[in-house]
Design a protein around this motif. Structure first.
Motif, PDB file in Angstrom:
ATOM      1  N   GLY A   1       0.811  -1.206   0.000  1.00 38.25           N
ATOM      2  CA  GLY A   1       0.000   0.000   0.000  1.00 38.25           C
ATOM      3  C   GLY A   1       0.844   1.255   0.000  1.00 38.25           C
ATOM      4  N   ASP A   2       0.336   2.303   0.678  1.00 40.65           N
ATOM      5  CA  ASP A   2       0.994   3.608   0.682  1.00 40.65           C
ATOM      6  C   ASP A   2       2.350   3.600   1.383  1.00 40.65           C
ATOM      7  OD1 ASP A   2      -1.138   4.645  -0.697  1.00 40.65           O
ATOM      8  OD2 ASP A   2      -2.157   5.387   1.102  1.00 40.65           O
ATOM      9  N   ASN A   3       2.567   2.666   2.311  1.00 42.46           N
ATOM     10  CA  ASN A   3       3.821   2.626   3.061  1.00 42.46           C
ATOM     11  C   ASN A   3       4.892   1.759   2.408  1.00 42.46           C
ATOM     12  OD1 ASN A   3       2.767   4.311   5.030  1.00 42.46           O
ATOM     13  ND2 ASN A   3       1.923   2.605   6.190  1.00 42.46           N
ATOM     14  N   ALA A   4       4.579   1.120   1.308  1.00 41.38           N
ATOM     15  CA  ALA A   4       5.537   0.239   0.638  1.00 41.38           C
ATOM     16  C   ALA A   4       6.614   1.063  -0.056  1.00 41.38           C
ATOM     17  CB  ALA A   4       4.824  -0.642  -0.385  1.00 41.38           C
ATOM     18  N   PRO A   5       7.876   0.633   0.063  1.00 40.45           N
ATOM     19  CA  PRO A   5       8.937   1.354  -0.648  1.00 40.45           C
ATOM     20  C   PRO A   5       8.791   1.199  -2.162  1.00 40.45           C
ATOM     21  CG  PRO A   5       9.837  -0.563   0.492  1.00 40.45           C
ATOM     22  CD  PRO A   5       8.392  -0.471   0.846  1.00 40.45           C
ATOM     23  N   THR A   6       9.283   2.178  -2.896  1.00 42.02           N
ATOM     24  CA  THR A   6       9.254   2.129  -4.352  1.00 42.02           C
ATOM     25  C   THR A   6      10.545   1.479  -4.841  1.00 42.02           C
ATOM     26  OG1 THR A   6       7.981   4.169  -4.391  1.00 42.02           O
ATOM     27  CG2 THR A   6       9.083   3.516  -6.449  1.00 42.02           C
ATOM     28  N   TYR A   7      10.404   0.379  -5.556  1.00 41.53           N
ATOM     29  CA  TYR A   7      11.545  -0.337  -6.107  1.00 41.53           C
ATOM     30  C   TYR A   7      11.704   0.005  -7.571  1.00 41.53           C
ATOM     31  CZ  TYR A   7      11.982  -3.377  -2.014  1.00 41.53           C
ATOM     32  OH  TYR A   7      12.194  -3.863  -0.749  1.00 41.53           O
ATOM     33  N   VAL A   8      12.948   0.068  -8.029  1.00 39.14           N
ATOM     34  CA  VAL A   8      13.244   0.205  -9.451  1.00 39.14           C
ATOM     35  C   VAL A   8      13.931  -1.076  -9.892  1.00 39.14           C
ATOM     36  CG1 VAL A   8      13.379   2.725  -9.448  1.00 39.14           C
ATOM     37  CG2 VAL A   8      15.427   1.398  -9.037  1.00 39.14           C
ATOM     38  N   GLU A   9      13.743  -1.421 -11.142  1.00 34.34           N
ATOM     39  CA  GLU A   9      14.274  -2.687 -11.645  1.00 34.34           C
ATOM     40  C   GLU A   9      15.715  -2.552 -12.123  1.00 34.34           C
ATOM     41  OE1 GLU A   9      12.938  -6.178 -14.748  1.00 34.34           O
ATOM     42  OE2 GLU A   9      11.452  -5.091 -13.577  1.00 34.34           O
ATOM     43  N   GLY A  10      16.466  -3.603 -11.883  1.00 35.52           N
ATOM     44  CA  GLY A  10      17.835  -3.694 -12.363  1.00 35.52           C
ATOM     45  C   GLY A  10      18.001  -4.931 -13.214  1.00 35.52           C
TER      46      GLY A  10
END
Length: 165
Positions: free
Chosen positions: A32-41
């Motif tokens: 939800g709103d508290n989840a960290p934003t991950y970027v793909e590698g």
């Protein structure tokens, strides 16, 4: 003697035990709103060299897997760069990069979290690197040690979190 009481008590205790085990086993990911934003590698040409048993023991001692639950995403932290690197020693597969404090205040605690996946999209593991005391404008070079075999890893996701001073 009533048979319904002990069985009801056992049911409740069993339910509580199962719930607690699921939480402590890591099934309670933040969503939800508290989840960290991950970027793909991406992982290119990972090779298939395995660690020796001795190297695995050393890597396990260095690999961090326990997240700090009191840490959050901060606008002041910028993931400058990151890449999958295979070190030619006990560390083996790693994700390395740089985080910058683009804010005005010191960051007390930093955490770079990496999730690794196989080519079927299955989560293989979660790893992190922890740093601290990053002043405004400073950069921190991180290295996240992964315990999976390089041949198993298809891609990774990365996020940076912190706690202001």
């Amino acid at each position: 003697m009533r048979r319904t009481e002990p069985s009801s008590r056992r049911y409740v205790l069993g339910l509580l035990g199962t719930s607690a085990a699921a939480v402590f086993a890591g099934c309670s990911d933040v969503v939800g709103d508290n989840a960290p934003t991950y970027v793909e590698g991406t992982v290119e040409d990972a090779g298939d060299e395995e660690r020796s048993p001795e190297e695995m023991v050393a890597a396990e001692a260095l690999a961090e897997q326990e997240v700090n639950e009191g840490i959050t995403e901060l606008d002041a932290l910028s993931l400058v760069d990151h890449e999958f690197v295979i070190e030619d020693d006990f560390r083996g597969p790693t994700v390395q990069g740089t985080v910058e404090n683009v804010g005005d205040d010191r960051i007390q605690l930093l955490e770079v979290r990496v999730r690794v996946y196989n080519d079927d999209g299955e989560l293989l593991g979660r790893y992190l690197d922890v740093g601290g005391d990053l002043d405004a404008g400073d950069r921190w070079a991180f290295e996240v040690v992964l315990l999976e075999s390089p041949a198993e890893i298809d891609r990774y996701e990365i996020a940076v979190l912190g706690t202001p001073a």
